[in-house]
Design a protein around this motif. Sequence first.
Motif, mmCIF file in Angstrom:
data_model
loop_
_atom_site.group_PDB
_atom_site.id
_atom_site.type_symbol
_atom_site.label_atom_id
_atom_site.label_comp_id
_atom_site.label_asym_id
_atom_site.label_seq_id
_atom_site.Cartn_x
_atom_site.Cartn_y
_atom_site.Cartn_z
ATOM 1 N N PHE A 7 0.809 -1.208 0.000
ATOM 2 C CA PHE A 7 0.000 0.000 0.000
ATOM 3 C C PHE A 7 0.850 1.270 0.000
ATOM 4 O O PHE A 7 0.503 2.248 -0.671
ATOM 5 N N PHE A 11 0.486 4.141 -2.711
ATOM 6 C CA PHE A 11 0.038 5.489 -2.355
ATOM 7 C C PHE A 11 0.972 6.544 -2.959
ATOM 8 O O PHE A 11 0.509 7.561 -3.504
ATOM 9 N N ILE A 14 0.238 6.769 -6.661
ATOM 10 C CA ILE A 14 -0.958 7.548 -7.046
ATOM 11 C C ILE A 14 -0.639 9.024 -6.971
ATOM 12 O O ILE A 14 -1.065 9.797 -7.827
ATOM 13 N N ARG A 33 -10.904 -6.625 -12.695
ATOM 14 C CA ARG A 33 -10.906 -6.142 -11.348
ATOM 15 C C ARG A 33 -9.769 -5.156 -11.073
ATOM 16 O O ARG A 33 -9.914 -4.268 -10.245
ATOM 17 N N GLY A 34 -8.615 -5.375 -11.736
ATOM 18 C CA GLY A 34 -7.378 -4.707 -11.331
ATOM 19 C C GLY A 34 -7.441 -3.197 -11.193
ATOM 20 O O GLY A 34 -6.749 -2.606 -10.365
ATOM 21 N N LEU A 36 -9.981 -1.326 -10.226
ATOM 22 C CA LEU A 36 -11.065 -0.795 -9.388
ATOM 23 C C LEU A 36 -10.556 0.079 -8.239
ATOM 24 O O LEU A 36 -11.118 1.149 -7.971
ATOM 25 N N THR A 37 -9.512 -0.368 -7.544
ATOM 26 C CA THR A 37 -9.026 0.407 -6.397
ATOM 27 C C THR A 37 -8.449 1.744 -6.862
ATOM 28 O O THR A 37 -8.760 2.806 -6.294
ATOM 29 N N MET A 41 -9.888 5.610 -6.094
ATOM 30 C CA MET A 41 -9.131 6.687 -5.446
ATOM 31 C C MET A 41 -8.946 7.889 -6.361
ATOM 32 O O MET A 41 -8.971 9.034 -5.906
ATOM 33 N N PHE A 140 -0.899 -5.728 -3.581
ATOM 34 C CA PHE A 140 -1.381 -6.025 -2.224
ATOM 35 C C PHE A 140 -2.823 -6.484 -2.242
ATOM 36 O O PHE A 140 -3.221 -7.321 -1.436
ATOM 37 N N TRP A 141 -3.601 -5.969 -3.164
ATOM 38 C CA TRP A 141 -5.017 -6.360 -3.182
ATOM 39 C C TRP A 141 -5.195 -7.795 -3.677
ATOM 40 O O TRP A 141 -6.260 -8.367 -3.477
ATOM 41 N N SER A 142 -4.153 -8.346 -4.324
ATOM 42 C CA SER A 142 -4.253 -9.722 -4.826
ATOM 43 C C SER A 142 -3.695 -10.735 -3.841
ATOM 44 O O SER A 142 -4.204 -11.855 -3.758
ATOM 45 N N ASP A 144 -2.144 -10.027 -0.363
ATOM 46 C CA ASP A 144 -1.961 -9.848 1.081
ATOM 47 C C ASP A 144 -3.055 -10.503 1.914
ATOM 48 O O ASP A 144 -2.843 -10.835 3.070
ATOM 49 N N LEU A 145 -4.234 -10.661 1.309
ATOM 50 C CA LEU A 145 -5.349 -11.255 2.050
ATOM 51 C C LEU A 145 -5.415 -12.763 1.900
ATOM 52 O O LEU A 145 -6.327 -13.379 2.426
ATOM 53 N N LYS A 147 -5.899 -16.572 1.702
ATOM 54 C CA LYS A 147 -6.374 -17.491 2.750
ATOM 55 C C LYS A 147 -5.225 -18.351 3.270
ATOM 56 O O LYS A 147 -4.355 -18.721 2.529
#
Lengths: 147, 147
Positions: A7, A11, A14, A33-34, A36-37, A41, A140-142, A144-145, A147
């Motif tokens: 992130f 940041f 951007i 999807r890529g 969207l974030t 912003m 990170f959106w792909s 870091d979360l 499972k």
Amino acid sequence: MRKHYGFDEYFLDIKLLTSKISGDFDAIIAIARGGLTLGHMLGEYYDIREVYAINTIGYDDTQKRSEIELFNIPKIKDAKNVLIVDDIVDSGETLKLVLEHLSRLYPECSFKSVALFYKPTAVIEPDWYAQTTEEWIDFFWSVDLEK
Amino acid sequence: MRKHYGFDEYFLDIKLLTSKISGDFDAIIAIARGGLTLGHMLGEYYDIREVYAINTIGYDDTQKRSEIELFNIPKIKDAKNVLIVDDIVDSGETLKLVLEHLSRLYPECSFKSVALFYKPTAVIEPDWYAQTTEEWIDFFWSVDLEK
């Protein structure tokens, strides 16, 4: 070679993009999807409420070259200057198809494009980008979360 | 009272949400703009490529109560279980309208909803949320990039 893209770096990128992007836009179309974030912003930053998404599907056909299909193509109402947003312009085929399709659909409209990453081997160069790369990017959106 | 909502807290909240959300979804609809970033990340987490956006406009009419119009309503193809995503359920009018409209349009489809924040005074409660709040939330995507 893989690069983790967190992130903090996003940041800063951007902020860099907002210093590069010129022109006034009245709508943003994020390639899902890529994109969207970043589309979200940039919409907030430029105070553009018309942030739309467009969906793509890639088909791999061993007999032919891979094909991309667009769907949920947004109605952009009376927008005249539209910014197309994606995370990475890799082969460039998706961005090229999106720009060609939207330009045919809305010939009176001007389209510009922006991405975080651009691979110089792509078939199209976005108007603005933060970084060139030849690596695989783990956004990170792909990852870091996971499972 | 205002609360700044930064990326680190957001990231923990998404992890919390993924521990709460139950069921399998084959599409996500993010309410633009606020739901786009969360919709993107949940799409990646659940490996759902069908991440769509829906747009809303609110009209304030002093003669009547404020009205909300939906547009760019996504075609959800053959999805049967759809997760609606927003950042905050504040008055709840937007989420209520989106759920009612999509349920009429796709009566064979099951819709669930998730948000980061829920105000208990809202007219509808999302199926899952990370936090309740009565404050104004300054989301990082709204304020951190400010010019």
